[in-house]
Design a protein around this motif. Structure first.
Motif, PDB file in Angstrom:
ATOM      1  N   VAL A 193       0.845  -1.202   0.000  1.00  0.00           N
ATOM      2  CA  VAL A 193       0.000   0.000   0.000  1.00  0.00           C
ATOM      3  C   VAL A 193       0.882   1.255   0.000  1.00  0.00           C
ATOM      4  O   VAL A 193       2.018   1.228   0.475  1.00  0.00           O
ATOM      5  N   SER A 194       0.326   2.326  -0.539  1.00  0.00           N
ATOM      6  CA  SER A 194       1.038   3.605  -0.516  1.00  0.00           C
ATOM      7  C   SER A 194       0.034   4.747  -0.550  1.00  0.00           C
ATOM      8  O   SER A 194      -1.142   4.548  -0.838  1.00  0.00           O
ATOM      9  N   GLU A 195       0.554   5.920  -0.197  1.00  0.00           N
ATOM     10  CA  GLU A 195      -0.316   7.099  -0.150  1.00  0.00           C
ATOM     11  C   GLU A 195      -0.272   7.828  -1.485  1.00  0.00           C
ATOM     12  O   GLU A 195       0.803   8.077  -2.019  1.00  0.00           O
ATOM     13  N   VAL A 196      -1.443   8.164  -1.986  1.00  0.00           N
ATOM     14  CA  VAL A 196      -1.533   8.917  -3.236  1.00  0.00           C
ATOM     15  C   VAL A 196      -2.591  10.004  -3.053  1.00  0.00           C
ATOM     16  O   VAL A 196      -3.249  10.077  -2.013  1.00  0.00           O
ATOM     17  N   GLN A 197      -2.714  10.834  -4.045  1.00  0.00           N
ATOM     18  CA  GLN A 197      -3.791  11.818  -4.058  1.00  0.00           C
ATOM     19  C   GLN A 197      -4.416  11.781  -5.441  1.00  0.00           C
ATOM     20  O   GLN A 197      -3.730  11.502  -6.428  1.00  0.00           O
ATOM     21  N   ARG A 237      -3.400   3.645  -2.352  1.00  0.00           N
ATOM     22  CA  ARG A 237      -3.231   2.690  -3.442  1.00  0.00           C
ATOM     23  C   ARG A 237      -2.923   1.316  -2.833  1.00  0.00           C
ATOM     24  O   ARG A 237      -2.030   1.192  -1.988  1.00  0.00           O
TER      25      ARG A 237
END
Ligand SMILES: Nc1ncnc2c1ncn2[C@@H]1O[C@H](COP(=O)(O)OP(=O)(O)OP(=O)(O)O)[C@@H](O)[C@H]1O
Ligand SMILES: Nc1ncnc2c1ncn2[C@@H]1O[C@H](COP(=O)(O)OP(=O)(O)OP(=O)(O)O)[C@@H](O)[C@H]1O
Ligand SMILES: Nc1ncnc2c1ncn2[C@@H]1O[C@H](COP(=O)(O)OP(=O)(O)OP(=O)(O)O)[C@@H](O)[C@H]1O
Ligand SMILES: [Mg+2]
Ligand SMILES: [Mg+2]
Ligand SMILES: [Mg+2]
Lengths: 112, 112, 112
Positions: C30-34, C60
């Motif tokens: 998982v990762s942080e996106v906008q 994500r």
């Protein structure tokens, strides 16, 4: 062309980078991710302590390569990222239709 | 369908976004990455100073598009992201089997 | 093999994780996106307030699966991430040529 993506232990990044440079790979993109594999992260060590939650910090490395270089790049990453302990990571390869260098508009392997 | 991925200089994001909106592109995903290309980042300028380490902050932009729109989207990103200086970035295109809109369950181009 | 990528509302991650575990999926990243979709983020609610800028924080999720599991994994994510409100997200599937487990060198479905 191919995109080689690797999820690795953060402290192995320098070795992975050095291994890629030795192969003549000229660019890469890295980002911070979190993940877990078959052990759900429970028994992985991060910064000297057992990590007690599911998600363990990892680094994603992405390298665009031409088809001929794909296998060598995968092997180089796998051996540079291996510590022999669980959680060492995954490497995968996906197809790429086109690459463009933004500055020049070059396409395909010329853009790598 | 295709996934267009671009690694761009952060300060060009507004122009890239505007160019995509002009094309009628309705969605995008961005994230923070770090990278280097052929010059290993050594001579790239970030926030007014030469960046002395390998990795330079970049933005990743991802846009899901239908096959017909792929080329126009690539061209729009390339021209909006170009400053003419080294480190302007890369754009690449990868195949996508399926897209689903979570709220409705729509699939394929209806989900874009 | 396939890579299933999902952009979801952050607060649905626990449900998505639980749904994947129920299917026997053994790993994820998982990762942080906008991002924004058709409404450009303007009317999406994040942390109880209407978000007034274009980009809304999302997570994500990426899951490598064998071909046979792809559809079930997509369906599980879609139903776990659905709230019925705009901005619930996108799920897409891309082809993967190879996967390697770094620790062992196993390849293909054995590496999942
Ligand atoms: N199926 C998967 N899909 C997506 N990402 C995965 C998957 N499995 C593992 N990963 C990512 O790779 C990282 C490392 O996984 P890990 O090395 O623990 O895999 P593993 O299969 O459990 O192997 P090992 O038994 O050596 O630990 C995880 O933290 C996660 O980010
Ligand atoms: N082979 C590659 N694989 C993955 N990512 C890359 C690769 N090459 C470059 N990138 C990414 O693209 C960003 C921009 O690269 P850059 O524009 O410097 O490419 P370049 O080929 O060196 O072109 P230029 O000569 O115009 O600088 C890098 O910071 C990195 O994130
Ligand atoms: N075309 C696209 N390309 C890349 N990412 C996208 C695209 N559309 C949406 N996304 C990502 O998915 C997230 C959620 O999108 P969203 O659910 O709002 O899609 P939508 O098509 O507008 O559906 P809805 O009408 O249900 O809001 C966005 O914040 C963005 O990160
Ligand atoms: Mg593991
Ligand atoms: Mg460069
Ligand atoms: Mg929307």
């Amino acid at each position: 062309m191919k995109l080689v993506t690797a999820i690795i232990k953060p402290f192995t990044l320098d070795e992975v980078k050095a291994a890629l440079e030795q192969l003549g790979v000229l660019g890469m993109t890295v980002s911070e991710v979190q993940g877990y594999g078959r052990q759900k992260g429970h028994t992985e060590v991060y910064r000297g302590a057992e990590y007690s939650v599911d998600f363990v910090p990892k680094i994603r490395v992405e390298v665009l390569v031409d088809d001929a270089a794909g296998d060598k790049v995968v092997d180089a990453i796998v051996s540079a990222a291996r510590t022999g302990k669980i959680g060492d990571g995954k490497v995968w390869v996906t197809p790429v239709d086109t690459v463009v260098r933004v500055r020049t508009g070059e396409r395909g392997t010329d853009a790598l």
